[in-house]
Design an enzyme around this catalytic site. Sequence first.
Site, PDB file in Angstrom:
ATOM      1  N   GLU A 494      39.580  22.252  21.023  1.00  0.00           N
ATOM      2  CA  GLU A 494      39.842  21.099  20.168  1.00  0.00           C
ATOM      3  C   GLU A 494      41.122  21.336  19.359  1.00  0.00           C
ATOM      4  O   GLU A 494      41.235  22.342  18.653  1.00  0.00           O
ATOM      5  CB  GLU A 494      38.651  20.877  19.235  1.00  0.00           C
ATOM      6  CG  GLU A 494      37.355  20.570  19.976  1.00  0.00           C
ATOM      7  CD  GLU A 494      36.117  20.806  19.122  1.00  0.00           C
ATOM      8  OE1 GLU A 494      36.252  20.847  17.891  1.00  0.00           O
ATOM      9  OE2 GLU A 494      35.028  20.968  19.700  1.00  0.00           O
ATOM     10  N   GLU A 525      31.497  21.615  22.449  1.00  0.00           N
ATOM     11  CA  GLU A 525      31.495  23.079  22.468  1.00  0.00           C
ATOM     12  C   GLU A 525      30.776  23.684  23.667  1.00  0.00           C
ATOM     13  O   GLU A 525      31.216  24.702  24.214  1.00  0.00           O
ATOM     14  CB  GLU A 525      30.894  23.623  21.160  1.00  0.00           C
ATOM     15  CG  GLU A 525      31.821  23.567  19.964  1.00  0.00           C
ATOM     16  CD  GLU A 525      31.917  22.192  19.331  1.00  0.00           C
ATOM     17  OE1 GLU A 525      32.784  22.001  18.453  1.00  0.00           O
ATOM     18  OE2 GLU A 525      31.117  21.299  19.705  1.00  0.00           O
ATOM     19  N   GLN A 547      36.627  25.970  17.480  1.00  0.00           N
ATOM     20  CA  GLN A 547      37.548  25.829  16.354  1.00  0.00           C
ATOM     21  C   GLN A 547      37.162  26.671  15.138  1.00  0.00           C
ATOM     22  O   GLN A 547      38.025  27.287  14.511  1.00  0.00           O
ATOM     23  CB  GLN A 547      37.664  24.351  15.966  1.00  0.00           C
ATOM     24  CG  GLN A 547      38.868  24.053  15.102  1.00  0.00           C
ATOM     25  CD  GLN A 547      39.153  22.556  15.053  1.00  0.00           C
ATOM     26  OE1 GLN A 547      38.536  21.829  14.275  1.00  0.00           O
ATOM     27  NE2 GLN A 547      40.063  22.104  15.899  1.00  0.00           N
ATOM     28  N   ASP A 550      31.490  28.699  12.561  1.00  0.00           N
ATOM     29  CA  ASP A 550      30.256  27.945  12.316  1.00  0.00           C
ATOM     30  C   ASP A 550      29.910  27.035  13.490  1.00  0.00           C
ATOM     31  O   ASP A 550      28.741  26.722  13.717  1.00  0.00           O
ATOM     32  CB  ASP A 550      30.414  27.094  11.055  1.00  0.00           C
ATOM     33  CG  ASP A 550      30.701  27.935   9.828  1.00  0.00           C
ATOM     34  OD1 ASP A 550      29.748  28.322   9.146  1.00  0.00           O
ATOM     35  OD2 ASP A 550      31.885  28.220   9.567  1.00  0.00           O
ATOM     36  N   TYR A 551      30.909  26.581  14.236  1.00  0.00           N
ATOM     37  CA  TYR A 551      30.671  25.670  15.360  1.00  0.00           C
ATOM     38  C   TYR A 551      30.158  26.394  16.601  1.00  0.00           C
ATOM     39  O   TYR A 551      29.779  25.758  17.585  1.00  0.00           O
ATOM     40  CB  TYR A 551      31.946  24.912  15.733  1.00  0.00           C
ATOM     41  CG  TYR A 551      32.578  24.120  14.612  1.00  0.00           C
ATOM     42  CD1 TYR A 551      31.939  23.939  13.378  1.00  0.00           C
ATOM     43  CD2 TYR A 551      33.833  23.547  14.771  1.00  0.00           C
ATOM     44  CE1 TYR A 551      32.530  23.221  12.362  1.00  0.00           C
ATOM     45  CE2 TYR A 551      34.431  22.815  13.758  1.00  0.00           C
ATOM     46  CZ  TYR A 551      33.774  22.668  12.552  1.00  0.00           C
ATOM     47  OH  TYR A 551      34.360  21.956  11.546  1.00  0.00           O
ATOM     48  N   HIS A 592      32.527  25.949   6.878  1.00  0.00           N
ATOM     49  CA  HIS A 592      33.840  26.499   7.190  1.00  0.00           C
ATOM     50  C   HIS A 592      34.031  27.888   6.599  1.00  0.00           C
ATOM     51  O   HIS A 592      35.151  28.342   6.427  1.00  0.00           O
ATOM     52  CB  HIS A 592      34.957  25.570   6.681  1.00  0.00           C
ATOM     53  CG  HIS A 592      34.967  24.242   7.345  1.00  0.00           C
ATOM     54  ND1 HIS A 592      34.187  23.190   6.939  1.00  0.00           N
ATOM     55  CD2 HIS A 592      35.648  23.791   8.425  1.00  0.00           C
ATOM     56  CE1 HIS A 592      34.390  22.145   7.716  1.00  0.00           C
ATOM     57  NE2 HIS A 592      35.271  22.488   8.633  1.00  0.00           N
TER      58      HIS A 592
END
Length: 803
Positions: A494, A525, A547, A550-551, A592
């Site tokens: 991304e 993802e 990215q 946390d993702y 984040h």
Amino acid sequence: MNLTTNPIDTAELSFTDFKSIVIQDYKIAVESRQASLLGRKEVLSGKAKFGIFGDGKEVPQIAMAKAFKKGDWRSGYYRDQTFAFATGIATIKSFFAQLYANPDLEADPASAGRQMNCHFATRSLNEDGSWKDLTQMKNSSADIAPTGAQMARLVGLAYASKLYRQNPELAYLKNFSVEGNEVAFGTIGNASTSEGVFFEAINAAGVLQVPMAVSVWDDGYGISVPAKYQTTKEDISEILKGFQRNGSQNGYEIYKVRGWDYPALCETYQKAIDVCREQHVPVLIHVTEVTQPQGHSTSGSHERYKDKARLEWEKEYDCILQMRKWMIESAIATEEEITNIENEAKAFVRNAQKEAWNEFLNVIKEDKKTVTNLINALDERDPAILRITSKLSSTPDALRKDLLTAARKALRITINNPSPARQALLEWVNASLADNAEKYNTKLFTEGRDTPSAVVSNPVEYSDDAKMVDGRELLNACFDANFGRDQRLVAFGEDLGNIGDVNQGFAGLQAKYGELRISDTGIREMTIIGQGIGLAMRGLRPIAEIQYLDYLLFALNILSDDLATLSYRTKAGQKAPVIVRTRGHRLEGVWHSGSPMGMILGSLRGLHICVPRNMTQAAGMYNTLFRADEPALVIECLNGYRLKEKMPDNVGAYTVPLGKAEVLRSGTDVTLVCYGSTLRIVEEAVEELAAMNISVEVIDPQTLLPFDIDALCAKSLQKTNKLLVVDEDVPGGASAYILQQIMEVQKGYYYLDSQPRTLTAKAHRTPYGSDGDYFTKPSVDDVVETVYQMMHEYNANKYPSIY
């Protein structure tokens, strides 16, 4: 209509040839059915643990196999046995060997007994980890059981063909593709299309326009749950009509065909795969009216949830029965001929099953004789020994665990009676444990000739006038140098392409190397990771960017179930050297600033976990990984991109070895182990501690998997006798793992003269703002005071309490 495995016009066929092809197809279908029926009996008799089979899908899979060529790939699920038999990916005998969990690679080349039945894989690698010529093989990526998860990898397998066709720089990789003409075949049950990963993969392939052919086996149920609870309109191809391409817009070609109609299936598959292969258009083949004669698996009966009318319909429209009727009506075979085929199939499958079972058991029987004699030699008149050997003798189909259980119990009973006989038994047990460790506990990584540990060490070099640059510039220079060196490298994620990622690590590189090599993706993802897995399995070197750390949760299922287990579940038969790039640790806010390292360490064994403290170390790790062939997760420090670092002269060539910890500061009072962003906090704290007459040795492990292979932490403890682990994960997260490694693996416990301590974040996500960070994650004040408190406990007179 083309009914041949190799595409030729049926007009060229004589009726005799045509008849021979159809009869051979029917023979394979019947053999596969018999394997399912007999396999279920073997499970219910106790000879195997669990069974799940492809009965009811034989005829459509025969049709699919006709369109499958050398160089093509399959990413399927545990119903594809007929396809595996028809393509030669598996045999009936290897099918049963896997059912019995035979750990011999020759018996079960797909998984060496590590996967349950109907989990197929071809062996892409030679023994040294080098690639075979995949263009000369019919390839199956290693199956996994999690529902729908095969779809993520399928995207990457198909995307590789696009890159091979459109990027002339890859033409030299002749072992992996013939001008991108390969199709990636995916299979999935209709109920599994309810999974999010299915829709994510369908959308991704439609956007990418790749040769991906998805077959949906639609039997109307997901175990006991009917389609009305699974799918809007109860019809997956109906709701996907919006993906159908038209004259002005790209999309899919969507086909629908009944699972018992042999001629229509053959025609549909040939047409669909021709479009897919030649035009690089994704296709979906919705195979309806499929049956499942034995129900979902050996764990239940479908009579519990299907009514009488449905069961009667399934009997009548069984695909093999319908093909049988069609053959007789078309004068392709007589009743007598077909009966002979069926009888021969039963005998063939029964013989294959017996051979597989005997080969599995014969080796164990020899070991059983040996261990029984060794135990008897201890004292065969001892009632306790006699009970052990009697129990073993009365277990006709004893397994390896039964032999070891008996032998180890005998050793415990005779612990106070040393003798040559006991020593002989002990030696057998040790040898057997080592042998079984090789069978069941090896090849988490492929460990071939290109393993990261074999990468030549190359130290970083600086000129006297080296510039100080932002960390992002150093990373950018590293990526630039490597993309210029190795045409196999591709990167995607991304915001990665056009703007060069959110922190500018790839700034300007898409313009330099083109969109095929450095590209943006949608927010997806699971299939970003799957895209990486498929590309890596086909010889490319992908960097799949998530990215923010946390993702990673959105892709954890694919990372854990597929990528992390790939080498293990194929016993190094396949590899996918994906580099997953992300950024994390301290920044701002709940989503984040995460450091879920305990979660990562628990779920991603099979990946190298790299936690560089700055971009110099990150670049060195990338340089190592680009030259190696094992998957890794690299977590860059989110707050380090604009911090100044020296630009190395050999920015694309120096290497940081994995598993090598580094002593950043020598000390004598306390050993402090820390990694990533928190090291900057620690480095500030130890300056203050030095002014308080406390000498702290700071160690950066640099990678958590593997962890400090030279045991620098334990060596430091021999000097300081005190340990503090600082970690911004939750309590008991990565800090618990680090303690286990130092205390247990490195035996650091023996050097302590005080309780080992951990200083971690609080047990919740980080709130927004600088104050939120201060009161949630370890601060300079926390580090200083924790170390000081340790010294106070050690010597209260010299270090009086602060509070």
